[in-house]
Write a protein that holds these residues in place. Structure first.
Motif, PDB file in Angstrom:
ATOM      1  N   ARG A   1      10.594  -9.211   6.179  1.00  0.00           N
ATOM      2  CA  ARG A   1       9.169  -9.544   5.307  1.00  0.00           C
ATOM      3  C   ARG A   1       8.175  -8.491   6.345  1.00  0.00           C
ATOM      4  N   VAL A   2       8.201  -8.556   7.668  1.00  0.00           N
ATOM      5  CA  VAL A   2       7.217  -8.157   8.360  1.00  0.00           C
ATOM      6  C   VAL A   2       7.541  -6.416   8.417  1.00  0.00           C
ATOM      7  N   LEU A   3       8.268  -5.918   8.336  1.00  0.00           N
ATOM      8  CA  LEU A   3       8.445  -4.549   8.099  1.00  0.00           C
ATOM      9  C   LEU A   3       8.005  -3.954   6.609  1.00  0.00           C
ATOM     10  N   LEU A   4       8.221  -4.833   5.771  1.00  0.00           N
ATOM     11  CA  LEU A   4       7.828  -4.453   4.490  1.00  0.00           C
ATOM     12  C   LEU A   4       6.079  -4.617   4.562  1.00  0.00           C
ATOM     13  N   SER A   5       5.581  -5.743   4.968  1.00  0.00           N
ATOM     14  CA  SER A   5       4.308  -5.914   5.209  1.00  0.00           C
ATOM     15  C   SER A   5       3.632  -4.923   5.700  1.00  0.00           C
ATOM     16  N   MET A   6       4.313  -4.193   6.773  1.00  0.00           N
ATOM     17  CA  MET A   6       3.798  -3.163   7.802  1.00  0.00           C
ATOM     18  C   MET A   6       3.644  -1.816   6.891  1.00  0.00           C
ATOM     19  N   ASN A   7       4.669  -1.550   6.094  1.00  0.00           N
ATOM     20  CA  ASN A   7       4.721  -0.442   5.338  1.00  0.00           C
ATOM     21  C   ASN A   7       3.923  -0.400   4.029  1.00  0.00           C
ATOM     22  N   ILE A   8       3.470  -1.625   3.543  1.00  0.00           N
ATOM     23  CA  ILE A   8       2.357  -1.739   2.316  1.00  0.00           C
ATOM     24  C   ILE A   8       1.046  -1.595   3.053  1.00  0.00           C
ATOM     25  N   CYS A   9       0.839  -1.991   4.240  1.00  0.00           N
ATOM     26  CA  CYS A   9      -0.388  -2.079   4.858  1.00  0.00           C
ATOM     27  C   CYS A   9      -0.688  -0.751   5.127  1.00  0.00           C
ATOM     28  N   VAL A  10       0.198   0.101   5.755  1.00  0.00           N
ATOM     29  CA  VAL A  10      -0.046   1.512   6.096  1.00  0.00           C
ATOM     30  C   VAL A  10      -0.292   2.195   4.788  1.00  0.00           C
ATOM     31  N   TRP A  11       0.272   2.067   3.664  1.00  0.00           N
ATOM     32  CA  TRP A  11      -0.249   2.517   2.461  1.00  0.00           C
ATOM     33  C   TRP A  11      -1.549   2.410   2.126  1.00  0.00           C
ATOM     34  N   ILE A  12      -1.770   1.075   2.065  1.00  0.00           N
ATOM     35  CA  ILE A  12      -3.263   0.503   1.684  1.00  0.00           C
ATOM     36  C   ILE A  12      -4.447   1.353   3.023  1.00  0.00           C
ATOM     37  N   CYS A  13      -3.780   1.391   4.342  1.00  0.00           N
ATOM     38  CA  CYS A  13      -4.916   2.037   5.104  1.00  0.00           C
ATOM     39  C   CYS A  13      -5.212   3.710   4.766  1.00  0.00           C
ATOM     40  N   TYR A  14      -4.117   4.235   4.188  1.00  0.00           N
ATOM     41  CA  TYR A  14      -4.184   5.684   3.987  1.00  0.00           C
ATOM     42  C   TYR A  14      -4.923   5.704   2.557  1.00  0.00           C
ATOM     43  N   LEU A  15      -4.865   4.699   1.649  1.00  0.00           N
ATOM     44  CA  LEU A  15      -6.003   5.057   0.579  1.00  0.00           C
ATOM     45  C   LEU A  15      -7.373   4.765   1.022  1.00  0.00           C
ATOM     46  N   ILE A  16      -7.430   3.763   2.021  1.00  0.00           N
ATOM     47  CA  ILE A  16      -9.117   3.557   2.446  1.00  0.00           C
ATOM     48  C   ILE A  16      -9.464   4.621   3.273  1.00  0.00           C
ATOM     49  N   TYR A  17      -8.481   5.434   4.072  1.00  0.00           N
ATOM     50  CA  TYR A  17      -8.896   6.583   5.132  1.00  0.00           C
ATOM     51  C   TYR A  17      -9.310   7.798   3.745  1.00  0.00           C
TER      52      TYR A  17
END
Length: 217
Positions: free
Chosen positions: A81-97
């Motif tokens: 769960r946390v690993l999937l959450s981390m991957n999704i969050c990083v993609w969201i961060c990249y979209l924001i960046y």
């Protein structure tokens, strides 16, 4: 200890490579070419500049991967769960960046010793962009959040992990690598995604169990 000899443990642990692969995209976005904003707040001007906090900042790497390895051995489902959450969050961060690039002004390097040397190296390796949300704060919060959610993990371990995560998040502010908004944005993003992933997982489990128990009084 038998868990460490399990093939499934090491296969599950290898999924952490997904974070390393995503990390390769970080430098591509770490530039001012698309323009940038500065999110400094009055509180950031009060937070002291402490070069020695570069030590816990760089300790983020063994901390995050060490806690993930522990979770993988202790509670495999929470690890997923946390690993999937981390991957999704990083993609969201990249979209924001990509769409809303921010920059943190860096102070002049002062002081001597290991902390100052490490900070000088860090400033040379990492440009002052890709700041909001902070991936350092994001991953630190998520692994802490995951550990706190597992009932079978001892209170002592939870306190140590929470203290480590808090120290790393503070370090991002005290070496002027990030601002308050970067850390708060990371915590909010991490909490939202982890809660959604956990909720979906629990819903799926309940639905699966109901198929087996349907019609049984």
């Amino acid at each position: 200890m038998h868990v460490l000899k399990s093939k499934s443990y090491w296969l599950s642990l290898s999924l952490m490579l997904s974070l390393a692969v995503l990390g390769m995209l970080y430098d591509i976005l770490n530039s001012p070419e698309r323009g940038f904003s500065v999110l400094n707040s009055p509180l950031d001007r009060i937070i002291p500049y402490v070069p020695s906090m570069s030590i816990p900042y760089l300790g983020w790497y063994p901390f995050v991967f060490g806690v993930l390895a522990y979770l993988c051995a202790k509670d495999r489902l929470t690890y997923y769960r946390v690993l999937l959450s981390m991957n999704i969050c990083v993609w969201i961060c990249y979209l924001i960046y990509f769409n809303f690039q921010t920059m943190v002004p860096r102070p002049e390097l002062t002081g001597t010793g290991l902390g100052a040397s490490l900070l000088g190296w860090l400033y040379g390796q990492d440009r002052p962009y890709n700041c909001f949300p902070s991936i350092h704060a994001l991953h630190s919060y998520l692994v802490m959040r995951a550990v706190l959610s597992v009932q079978s993990i001892s209170k002592q371990v939870k306190v140590l992990v929470a203290a480590g995560a808090a120290l790393i998040i503070l370090s991002t502010l005290m070496i002027k690598q990030h601002v308050i908004y970067d850390a708060l944005g990371a915590v909010v993003l991490g909490e939202c995604i982890f809660t959604i992933i956990t909720g979906l997982s629990l819903y799926r489990r309940r639905r699966k169990e109901s198929k087996w128990t349907e019609g049984i009084s």
